[in-house]
Structure formats: C-alpha cells, structure tokens
Design an enzyme around this catalytic site. Structure first.
Site, PDB file in Angstrom:
ATOM      1  CG  ASP A  72      -4.125   6.279  -9.497  1.00  0.00           C
ATOM      2  OD1 ASP A  72      -4.138   5.136  -8.999  1.00  0.00           O
ATOM      3  OD2 ASP A  72      -4.968   7.144  -9.218  1.00  0.00           O
ATOM      4  CB  VAL A  73      -1.297   0.962  -9.327  1.00  0.00           C
ATOM      5  CG1 VAL A  73       0.199   1.223  -9.365  1.00  0.00           C
ATOM      6  CG2 VAL A  73      -1.842   1.099  -7.912  1.00  0.00           C
ATOM      7  CG  ASN A  99       5.507  -0.993  -1.977  1.00  0.00           C
ATOM      8  OD1 ASN A  99       5.499  -1.472  -0.858  1.00  0.00           O
ATOM      9  ND2 ASN A  99       5.607   0.317  -2.197  1.00  0.00           N
ATOM     10  CE1 TYR A 168      -2.668  -1.991   4.306  1.00  0.00           C
ATOM     11  CE2 TYR A 168      -2.815  -3.516   6.158  1.00  0.00           C
ATOM     12  CZ  TYR A 168      -2.061  -2.862   5.187  1.00  0.00           C
ATOM     13  OH  TYR A 168      -0.701  -3.097   5.108  1.00  0.00           O
ATOM     14  CE  LYS A 172      -1.736  -4.570   1.968  1.00  0.00           C
ATOM     15  NZ  LYS A 172      -0.780  -4.364   0.854  1.00  0.00           N
TER      16      LYS A 172
END
Length: 263
Positions: A72-73, A99, A168, A172
C-alpha cells in the site's frame, strides 16, 4: 546502504529493472506487461496479491522477470519493504512508474465530500507518489552505475478539471509540482524525472465514460476512449531513452475527447 558494484559491461548486459505501482489493473498492468515483454525485470506492486499474479501471468514467456510485492503506497513501511525487496532480488533500480492512484468518490460535490475521502485520495495519489519517489531516489543515487528514471502518472486533470473532482484534480496538480522538483533535484545524480498525463485510456476506471460522463456545462455525454496499450508504449518509449534525454511532460489522450476547450 549496501550497494551492488558492477562493471560497465555487466551493466549493459543486465536486464533493466522497474517498479510499477498499481500494477494489478488498468494502466499499471498494461505498462508492466509491456516492460516484461521487452525484457525488463519488473516489480509489480499493489494492495491485492491476486490481481498482481494475473498481471505476471499476462506477460509472454521468454520476457523479463516479474516480482509481485503486496504494498500500500500510502504506508511508509510498505514502501520501504517494496524497495528493499527490489534491491534484494535485482540489485538495482532503473525505473519507477509511479502509477498507483484513485479517483475517490465519483461525481460528489465539494460541499458533500467527506474529509476521510479527501484524505484517502491525497494519501494515495500524492503521499504515495512522494514516498515511492523518495525511496527510488535514494536507491538510484547510491547504486553503481548511479542514476535512473522516475515517471509519474499525472492526468488530463493536472491541466483541466472535470466537474466534482476536487480531490483527484488537486492531487494531480500537486503531482506536477512533485515532478518538477524531483527533476531539478535529480540532475546531479543522473536521475531523470518526467510525467505522463493520460486522458480516457480504456480501463475499468473509465468504463462509464463511454455511456455518459458529466460535462462542464452540466450535460452528460459519452466520451471516446483509447487503447491502454498506446499508453503503455508511450511509457516504454520514455523509459528506454538514455538518461541524457528526458520527456519532461507527455500528454496521451483519446483524440476526440472533450479536453481541448473543456469548460
């Protein structure tokens, strides 16, 4: 840190080594399979072992070596274990494809977005990308031969938002700043950092867009998508450049998607 010393000749012969996060599905799976097919050794990272195993099985025989690592990053201890496993198995790291990401609750107005949902998106998309980039940077700086490449998966939303996408879109945009800072700081150590901004690749995440997606004018309209394999080939092109060259930013999108002029 223990480093593996190699000669230039050994380095030229050895398969390149990559870490792909979010490798269990979608863009991550497509990129991992593309690299494995090209002979790269690839560490497939993700939260669920079963999809990672399916990604490894999707690569053709005779290609590179896959290594599946549950991670889990957003958890620093998982990221440390991931890069430790790569170092122990392969001895070096040539590429990180950052990613792993999540859109969060789709179509939710900002005034209704729970803080927990905001935090989950930030932890995955931004904090996770930082943790993985930091670990990759440390290894690339210390290994011999020194250097490597990091490619961050941005989004069309790093330029222009969709309606009801505040978490989101914010992450980004932040990822673009992370890319620029890492690219600058990596120069003295031969670490090249770039970003690919993707629009409407055909994956599970975009499945609903072909039937109807909310537009900036309040209407709902179907949107075209593109083959995810085209994204994978673009990432491979970026990855296989010599470290003296870098694609700083690339935008790959469905040609007719409502991005240019969105809003």
């Amino acid at each position: 840190m223990n480093t593996v010393k190699t000669t230039d000749e050994e380095s030229a012969r050895a398969p390149k080594v990559a870490v792909v996060t979010g490798a269990g599905s979608g863009i991550g799976r497509a990129v991992a399979v593309e690299l494995l097919t090209a002979g790269w050794s690839v560490a497939l990272a993700g939260r669920r072992p079963e999809p990672l195993a399916r990604t490894a099985a999707a690569a053709p025989a005779g290609g590179g070596t896959p290594l599946t690592v549950r991670a889990d990053v957003s958890r620093p201890e998982d990221v440390a274990a991931l890069f430790g496993a790569v170092r122990d198995r392969f001895g070096r790291l040539d590429l990180l494809f950052n990613n792993a990401g999540t859109f969060g609750p789709g179509g939710m107005p900002v005034e209704e977005l729970p803080y927990e949902a905001w935090r989950h998106v930030v932890d995955t998309n931004l904090n996770g990308a930082f943790l993985c980039a930091q670990a990759a940077y440390r290894q690339m700086k210390e290994q011999d031969p020194r250097g490597g490449r990091i490619i961050n998966n941005g989004s069309i939303s790093a330029h222009t938002p969709r309606p009801h996408s505040v978490a989101y879109t914010a992450t980004k945009h932040a990822l673009t700043g992370l890319t620029k800072s890492l690219s600058l700081d990596g120069r003295p150590y031969g670490i090249a950092v770039g970003q690919i901004d993707i629009g409407n690749a055909a994956t599970e995440m975009t499945a609903g867009m072909q039937t109807g997606a909310l537009q900036a004018n309040g209407e709902t309209a179907p949107e075209p998508v593109m083959d995810v394999a085209d994204v994978a080939r673009t990432v491979r092109h970026m990855a296989e450049l010599p470290l003296e060259a870098n694609v700083q930013f690339a935008t790959v999108m469905a040609t007719a998607m409502p991005y240019v002029g969105r809003g």
